[in-house]
Design a protein around this motif. Structure first.
Motif, PDB file in Angstrom:
ATOM      1  N   ILE A  15       3.774 -16.968 -12.871  1.00 49.47           N
ATOM      2  CA  ILE A  15       3.503 -15.536 -12.668  1.00 49.47           C
ATOM      3  C   ILE A  15       3.928 -15.113 -11.258  1.00 49.47           C
ATOM      4  O   ILE A  15       4.607 -14.114 -11.077  1.00 49.47           O
ATOM      5  N   PHE A  16       3.536 -15.890 -10.272  1.00 52.39           N
ATOM      6  CA  PHE A  16       3.754 -15.494  -8.888  1.00 52.39           C
ATOM      7  C   PHE A  16       5.135 -15.886  -8.346  1.00 52.39           C
ATOM      8  O   PHE A  16       5.425 -15.646  -7.190  1.00 52.39           O
ATOM      9  N   ARG A  17       5.976 -16.445  -9.201  1.00 54.52           N
ATOM     10  CA  ARG A  17       7.381 -16.670  -8.846  1.00 54.52           C
ATOM     11  C   ARG A  17       8.269 -15.540  -9.365  1.00 54.52           C
ATOM     12  O   ARG A  17       9.462 -15.515  -9.079  1.00 54.52           O
ATOM     13  N   VAL A  21       7.070  -9.987  -7.824  1.00 57.63           N
ATOM     14  CA  VAL A  21       6.127 -10.394  -6.779  1.00 57.63           C
ATOM     15  C   VAL A  21       6.807 -10.326  -5.416  1.00 57.63           C
ATOM     16  O   VAL A  21       6.260  -9.796  -4.450  1.00 57.63           O
ATOM     17  N   VAL A  27       3.441  -6.841 -11.992  1.00 59.77           N
ATOM     18  CA  VAL A  27       3.449  -7.908 -12.990  1.00 59.77           C
ATOM     19  C   VAL A  27       2.366  -7.572 -14.005  1.00 59.77           C
ATOM     20  O   VAL A  27       1.257  -7.178 -13.626  1.00 59.77           O
ATOM     21  N   GLU A  46      -6.503 -15.773  -7.486  1.00 55.44           N
ATOM     22  CA  GLU A  46      -5.143 -15.856  -6.960  1.00 55.44           C
ATOM     23  C   GLU A  46      -4.636 -14.500  -6.475  1.00 55.44           C
ATOM     24  O   GLU A  46      -3.955 -14.413  -5.457  1.00 55.44           O
ATOM     25  N   VAL A  47      -4.973 -13.448  -7.196  1.00 60.91           N
ATOM     26  CA  VAL A  47      -4.567 -12.098  -6.781  1.00 60.91           C
ATOM     27  C   VAL A  47      -5.235 -11.751  -5.450  1.00 60.91           C
ATOM     28  O   VAL A  47      -4.592 -11.250  -4.526  1.00 60.91           O
ATOM     29  N   ARG A  50      -3.753 -13.418  -2.338  1.00 62.14           N
ATOM     30  CA  ARG A  50      -2.499 -12.811  -1.901  1.00 62.14           C
ATOM     31  C   ARG A  50      -2.697 -11.405  -1.337  1.00 62.14           C
ATOM     32  O   ARG A  50      -1.771 -10.812  -0.805  1.00 62.14           O
ATOM     33  N   PHE A  52      -3.243  -8.817  -3.130  1.00 57.16           N
ATOM     34  CA  PHE A  52      -2.697  -7.860  -4.088  1.00 57.16           C
ATOM     35  C   PHE A  52      -3.839  -7.126  -4.791  1.00 57.16           C
ATOM     36  O   PHE A  52      -5.014  -7.358  -4.505  1.00 57.16           O
ATOM     37  N   ILE A  63      -0.881  -6.338 -12.213  1.00 55.76           N
ATOM     38  CA  ILE A  63      -0.995  -6.798 -10.832  1.00 55.76           C
ATOM     39  C   ILE A  63       0.005  -6.025  -9.987  1.00 55.76           C
ATOM     40  O   ILE A  63       1.207  -6.029 -10.264  1.00 55.76           O
ATOM     41  N   CYS A  65       1.803  -5.954  -6.735  1.00 57.20           N
ATOM     42  CA  CYS A  65       2.158  -7.003  -5.780  1.00 57.20           C
ATOM     43  C   CYS A  65       2.450  -6.422  -4.396  1.00 57.20           C
ATOM     44  O   CYS A  65       3.566  -6.509  -3.876  1.00 57.20           O
ATOM     45  N   THR A  66       1.430  -5.836  -3.834  1.00 57.97           N
ATOM     46  CA  THR A  66       1.521  -5.256  -2.500  1.00 57.97           C
ATOM     47  C   THR A  66       0.156  -5.340  -1.847  1.00 57.97           C
ATOM     48  O   THR A  66      -0.873  -5.310  -2.537  1.00 57.97           O
TER      49      THR A  66
END
Length: 74
Positions: A15-17, A21, A27, A46-47, A50, A52, A63, A65-66
Motif C-alpha cells: 500500500i505504502f509503496r 503515496v 490511496v 501505519e497511517v 506517517r 497522513f 488515505i 497521503c499528506t
C-alpha cells in the motif's frame, strides 16, 4: 480470524509503496480487504505513523497521503 504477520506486513508495505503515496495523492482500499489482510487497527497505526489522514467512506478507507491539514468542504 488468524492473520499471518509476514503476509500482512507485505500487503501493508505494498500500500505504502504506491506512487500516490510518494506524490501526496490518495490511496483507497476496501474495508473488507483491510480487515481480512491486516485489520483496521494496523492500518490506522501505519497511517498515523506517517502523519497522513484516513477516512472511512462507504465500504472504503481513503488515505490522504499528506501531512498538510485537511478540511472537509461538504
Amino acid at each position: 480470524m488468524h492473520r499471518h504477520p509476514a503476509l500482512g506486513a507485505d500487503w501493508l508495505s505494498q500500500i505504502f509503496r504506491a506512487k500516490a503515496v510518494v506524490t501526496g495523492g490518495v490511496v483507497r482500499r476496501r474495508v473488507r480487504d483491510v480487515e481480512r489482510e491486516i485489520g483496521r487497527d494496523a492500518l490506522e497505526l501505519e497511517v498515523r505513523k506517517r502523519g497522513f489522514h484516513m477516512i472511512e467512506c462507504g465500504d472504503h478507507f481513503v488515505i490522504l497521503c499528506t501531512r498538510d491539514p485537511v478540511q472537509i468542504i461538504c
